[in-house]
Design a protein around this motif. Structure first.
Motif, short mmCIF file in Angstrom:
data_model
loop_
_atom_site.label_atom_id
_atom_site.label_comp_id
_atom_site.label_asym_id
_atom_site.label_seq_id
_atom_site.Cartn_x
_atom_site.Cartn_y
_atom_site.Cartn_z
N ILE B 75 4.07 -10.33 -2.57
CA ILE B 75 4.47 -8.95 -2.26
C ILE B 75 5.62 -8.47 -3.14
CG2 ILE B 75 3.63 -8.99 0.13
CD1 ILE B 75 6.55 -9.18 1.02
N ARG B 76 6.33 -9.41 -3.75
CA ARG B 76 7.43 -8.99 -4.62
C ARG B 76 6.97 -8.71 -6.04
NH1 ARG B 76 12.49 -10.50 -2.79
NH2 ARG B 76 12.59 -11.36 -0.70
N ASP B 77 5.80 -9.26 -6.39
CA ASP B 77 5.26 -9.08 -7.74
C ASP B 77 4.87 -7.62 -7.95
OD1 ASP B 77 3.97 -9.22 -10.14
OD2 ASP B 77 2.71 -10.94 -9.60
N SER B 78 5.40 -7.00 -9.00
CA SER B 78 5.09 -5.58 -9.25
C SER B 78 3.63 -5.39 -9.64
CB SER B 78 6.02 -5.03 -10.34
OG SER B 78 5.90 -5.81 -11.50
N GLN B 79 2.95 -6.48 -10.03
CA GLN B 79 1.56 -6.38 -10.46
C GLN B 79 0.55 -6.55 -9.31
OE1 GLN B 79 1.06 -5.55 -13.74
NE2 GLN B 79 3.30 -5.47 -13.64
N THR B 80 1.03 -6.83 -8.13
CA THR B 80 0.12 -7.07 -7.01
C THR B 80 -0.59 -5.76 -6.62
OG1 THR B 80 1.48 -8.86 -6.20
CG2 THR B 80 0.03 -7.86 -4.60
N THR B 81 -1.89 -5.87 -6.33
CA THR B 81 -2.65 -4.68 -5.93
C THR B 81 -2.19 -4.20 -4.56
OG1 THR B 81 -4.33 -5.95 -4.77
CG2 THR B 81 -4.71 -5.54 -7.12
N LYS B 82 -2.47 -2.93 -4.29
CA LYS B 82 -2.05 -2.37 -3.00
C LYS B 82 -2.71 -3.17 -1.86
CE LYS B 82 -2.28 1.27 0.26
NZ LYS B 82 -3.41 1.44 1.16
N HIS B 83 -3.98 -3.48 -2.06
CA HIS B 83 -4.70 -4.20 -1.01
C HIS B 83 -4.04 -5.54 -0.68
CE1 HIS B 83 -7.90 -6.92 0.47
NE2 HIS B 83 -8.13 -5.89 1.24
N PHE B 85 -0.96 -6.37 -1.41
CA PHE B 85 0.38 -6.12 -0.90
C PHE B 85 0.33 -5.92 0.62
CE2 PHE B 85 3.91 -3.45 0.37
CZ PHE B 85 4.99 -4.10 -0.22
N VAL B 86 -0.59 -5.08 1.06
CA VAL B 86 -0.70 -4.79 2.49
C VAL B 86 -1.11 -6.05 3.25
CG1 VAL B 86 -1.99 -3.45 4.22
CG2 VAL B 86 -1.16 -2.34 2.14
N PHE B 87 -2.06 -6.79 2.69
CA PHE B 87 -2.56 -7.99 3.38
C PHE B 87 -1.44 -9.00 3.60
CE2 PHE B 87 -4.37 -12.28 3.34
CZ PHE B 87 -5.34 -12.17 4.32
N TYR B 88 -0.68 -9.32 2.54
CA TYR B 88 0.35 -10.35 2.69
C TYR B 88 1.58 -9.84 3.41
CZ TYR B 88 -2.66 -13.31 -0.03
OH TYR B 88 -3.73 -14.05 -0.42
N ALA B 89 1.88 -8.53 3.23
CA ALA B 89 2.99 -7.96 4.01
C ALA B 89 2.66 -8.04 5.50
CB ALA B 89 3.24 -6.52 3.58
N ASP B 90 1.41 -7.72 5.85
CA ASP B 90 1.00 -7.79 7.25
C ASP B 90 1.12 -9.21 7.81
OD1 ASP B 90 0.48 -5.13 7.58
OD2 ASP B 90 -1.68 -5.27 7.25
N ARG B 91 0.71 -10.20 7.00
CA ARG B 91 0.79 -11.59 7.48
C ARG B 91 2.25 -11.99 7.72
NH1 ARG B 91 -2.00 -16.09 3.94
NH2 ARG B 91 -0.86 -17.54 5.27
N LEU B 92 3.11 -11.60 6.78
CA LEU B 92 4.53 -11.94 6.93
C LEU B 92 5.13 -11.21 8.13
CD1 LEU B 92 5.86 -11.99 3.28
CD2 LEU B 92 6.04 -13.84 4.94
N ILE B 93 4.78 -9.93 8.27
CA ILE B 93 5.32 -9.14 9.39
C ILE B 93 4.91 -9.77 10.72
CG2 ILE B 93 5.09 -6.92 10.58
CD1 ILE B 93 4.92 -5.63 7.73
N ASP B 260 6.39 3.19 0.02
CA ASP B 260 5.49 3.67 -1.01
C ASP B 260 4.40 2.66 -1.34
OD1 ASP B 260 6.60 6.13 -1.34
OD2 ASP B 260 7.90 5.55 -3.03
N ARG B 261 4.81 1.38 -1.44
CA ARG B 261 3.82 0.37 -1.81
C ARG B 261 2.85 0.13 -0.66
NH1 ARG B 261 6.16 -4.85 -4.53
NH2 ARG B 261 4.09 -4.90 -5.48
#
Lengths: 480, 278
Positions: B75-83, B85-93, B260-261
């Motif tokens: 999720i910190r990688d600026s190259q990660t796709t939105k999809h 980003f959301v998937f791993y952010a959700d898992r961490l959250i 935004d991300r």
């Protein structure tokens, strides 16, 4: 002067007396301890090491050995001080010296206090066993002046979280050794030890230097070479430099702290991981274990718990380092996941864990194993469908309840037959019975088990108690 | 030949003498599980505790595993796709939320299991609600709902106006919030200014300070200091503590503008203006 000492040293390197062989019988010192050891080993193998059904918290037993004046006591004191918020007792092997008989007392100069036979090992064993079982013990008080045990007084030692057993020969007897969770050998150079011993005996105890050296050469050094040093090989950790070594002591104290917070089985098997319990986790367990809970709630809370077990299990996978640039333009040093991964569920209950695994690992391959119970006499594997390249993958084996461990062992055996290295298997459970953990971990010591709770035991029908009943029936709604 | 000519002399001359510098000696090498376990535990303890946790006992960083570190890397990688980003952010959250729920109070409860045994467990705290700080905090609502069915969720919007201060422009909270434990949701704790405003509002509404659990994905040390000093009894649960803030008051290394991300508004040229609802 120097010549004299050399002569004494030389003379002492031959045969020497043991505590019980004062009657002039010069038996070979190498033969007698070996015989004792063999007999003791036989005795040890016949008696069980622990009682798995006991639910009491077992104390953590540490053995601290090392030569005379090596700094054993300093190390023990430092451990005790740093563990101030736990109940720690120190048991000294010196307290278990046999009292000398009148004849022995007369020739006390020739009595070897450094020989294994000078100690009442049976009583020491009894003491540690009682303390380990949570009972208190009356430790004898030995009078070093009269060389007899005081008959009027005992030292009452109460059951504790940590038992430290200190002494030059605590690793000598295998039965005593086997009671220890950790064995520490304090290793200090012989010259340093002798210097300390001379200072201690002359300055503190008022002896003259000749008698100290004679004693050292005649008994202390030979006993060290014959009995203490050979027992060093049983140590788990060797601490060089003794009491000055703060890093080593700190390391040991941290370890003991962690172990004290753990389930007993985690102390025995370092590859068993119980996810850290919170009141929320305990609350979810309370719900899924309640026989009156609705099916909907059972599934909901099981799923939440399974998700936590899966996340914890994934945390044990290997990794590689990876650096990325964040949108702020900074560098973040992180890790890259292990990509070669698959799940294997044990049909039927294990399938309840597939959703959580898929929710965490998109598109993960999941294999299946069905083990059918055929009557009482044994089990039969009747179905397996696994990824072809499974031997190159890390495997998350899924089964919510680990009971006897028989079907788990069959499943693990199958995976190993397919070429999966034992250390690449992580077995995920929701609840585990101690019997199952013993069964699986003894057979497959490199495999990891991750579970959310360890239950009390199995009942006579081999069901986990308190347990949660037949998981598959409750989860898939086939129980009514 | 090789051994006696080089290996053994080198060992005797150079390796063995260095043994005296060792802090501990491990006999029998890799088979010695007790010793390896000891060292691993020690390192884990040393690594596991952030310095700030030693200062503020109410700050909790969820135990890091390689999996959590791997998700953070994504999720910190600026190259990660939105999809992704959301998937791993959700898992961490989800992990942060589960950890946060673990800090709620409980009462003891005994139940009978289907095997007829008694299980002594606990009963959840039922008086509970979430409060998300708009907009980023709303990304944490799904995970909270996934864990607590039908939980009430209030909202707070704090608008940044220029450099000089922030203004609370919207709040909608459960009317009985004073009787509830509050999970305050905001994935990034930066300067701590908006967090302090949100917490002050909750306290004004009658929520006891000790009933607030503030959930973050990443926290800057500055924000932790500001919040913990102002509200020493509040609990903060986070998954990682970052290095600091840059001159623009953004968390570094951070993960950019989380909202935004997560909501996919980061490729718009213009700044998204949030119109105050109602």
């Amino acid at each position: 002067m120097e010549k004299e000492i050399d002569a004494v040293m030389e003379a002492a390197s031959g045969v020497h007396f043991s505590g019980l062989r004062l009657d002039g019988l010069l038996s070979s010192p190498s033969a007698s301890p070996r015989a004792t050891t063999a007999a003791a080993a036989a005795a040890a193998s016949s008696s069980p090491q622990f009682d798995s059904s006991s639910s009491i918290q077992q104390p953590f037993v540490i053995g601290v050995s090392g030569g005379t004046a090596s700094g054993k006591t300093t190390v023990c004191d430092m451990i005790i001080q740093q563990l101030h918020d736990h109940r720690v007792v120190l048991v000294n092997q010196d307290s278990f010296y046999r009292g000398l008989t009148p004849e022995e007392s007369e020739r006390v100069q020739e009595y070897n206090f450094d020989h294994p036979d000078a100690f009442d090992t049976e009583q020491l064993l009894d003491c540690i066993e009682k303390l380990k079982a949570g009972q208190s013990y009356q430790v004898p008080v030995y009078n070093f002046k009269t060389h007899r045990r005081r008959s009027d007084t005992f030292r009452q030692v109460n059951a504790s979280d940590v038992i430290i057993l200190e002494g030059i020969l605590v690793f000598h007897d295998p039965r005593v050794r086997n009671l220890m969770n950790m064995k520490i050998f304090v290793d200090t150079d012989a010259d340093v030890r002798l210097a300390r011993r001379i200072r201690r005996d002359t300055v503190e105890r008022g002896r003259d230097i000749d008698s100290v050296l004679e004693m050292y050469a005649k008994f202390v050094k030979p006993a060290f070479d014959d009995f203490v040093l050979p027992s060093k090989k049983y140590a788990d950790v060797i601490i060089p430099r003794g009491g000055e070594n703060h890093i080593a002591v700190d390391l040991i104290v941290q370890h003991i702290r962690t172990k004290l917070g753990q389930h007993d089985l985690c102390k025995i098997y370092s590859n068993v991981y119980v996810i850290q319990s919170t009141f929320q986790i305990r609350g979810m367990h309370t719900l899924i274990r309640d026989k009156d809970i609705s099916k909907h709630d059972f599934v909901f809370y099981s799923d939440r718990l399974i998700r936590l077990v899966v996340e914890h299990g994934l945390g044990h996978l290997p990794f590689t380092e990876k650096q990325v640039v964040t949108p702020t333009g900074s560098m973040y040093t992180g890790v890259d996941f292990c990509k070669k991964l698959c799940g294997v569920s044990i049909v039927r209950s294990g399938e309840s864990m597939e959703n959580a695994l898929r929710a965490c690992c998109k598109g993960i391959k999941i294999g299946k194993i069905l083990i059918h119970r055929d009557g009482d006499n044994g089990k039969q594997l009747i179905y397996e469908k696994l990824p072809k390249d499974i031997c190159e993958r890390h495997v998350l084996l899924l089964d919510p309840v680990l009971a006897t461990g028989n079907s788990a062992n069959q499943a693990i055996e199958l995976l190993i037959e397919k070429g999966v290295p034992e250390s690449h298997i992580i077995f995920l459970n929701l609840i585990s019975a101690p019997e199952g953990i013993h069964c699986v971990c003894k057979r497959f010591p490199s495999l990891k088990i991750v579970t959310s709770e360890i239950d009390v035991a199995l009942n006579e029908e081999f069901r986990v108690i308190p347990g949660m009943g037949e998981f598959g029936d409750r989860y898939f709604g086939t129980d009514d | 030949m090789m051994y006696s000519k080089f290996v053994k002399p080198a060992f005797d001359d150079f390796i063995l003498p260095t043994k005296k510098y060792a802090d501990i000696i491990i006999p029998r090498g890799g088979d010695n599980h007790v010793a390896v376990d000891l060292i691993v535990q020690h390192i884990r303890t040393k690594l596991g505790q952030h310095d700030l946790c030693k200062i503020y006992p109410n700050l909790y960083v969820i135990q890091s595993t390689f999996q959590i570190r791997g998700m953070h890397t994504l999720i910190r990688d600026s190259q990660t796709t939105k999809h992704d980003f959301v998937f791993y952010a959700d898992r961490l959250i989800r992990l942060v939320v589960e950890h946060g729920l673990g800090h709620l109070p409980f009462t003891e409860k005994q139940v009978i299991t289907p095997t007829g045994s008694v299980y002594t467990g606990v009963d959840f705290c039922k008086r509970l609600c979430g409060v998300s700080v708009i907009r980023s905090g709303e990304s944490m609502e799904n995970a909270l709902r996934a864990c607590c069915k039908g939980i009430k969720i209030g909202k707070i919007l704090i608008h940044r106006e220029g450099d000089n201060g922030q203004q609370l422009i919207y709040e909608k909270l459960p009317t009985d919030i004073a009787d509830r434990h509050v999970l305050l949701l905001d994935p990034i704790l930066g300067t701590g200014n908006s967090a302090v405003q949100a917490i002050s509002l909750l306290i004004r509404k009658g929520v006891p300070e000790s009933n607030i659990i503030f959930l973050n994905l990443i926290s800057a040390p500055q924000g932790v200091h500001v919040v913990c000093k102002a509200f020493p009894r509040i609990k903060i649960v986070t998954s990682e503590i970052d290095i600091g803030l840059n001159e623009d008051f953004r968390v570094v290394p951070g993960m950019g503008e989380f909202g935004d991300r997560y909501f996919g508004t980061d490729d718009d040229e213009q700044q998204v203006v949030l119109a105050p609802p109602q």
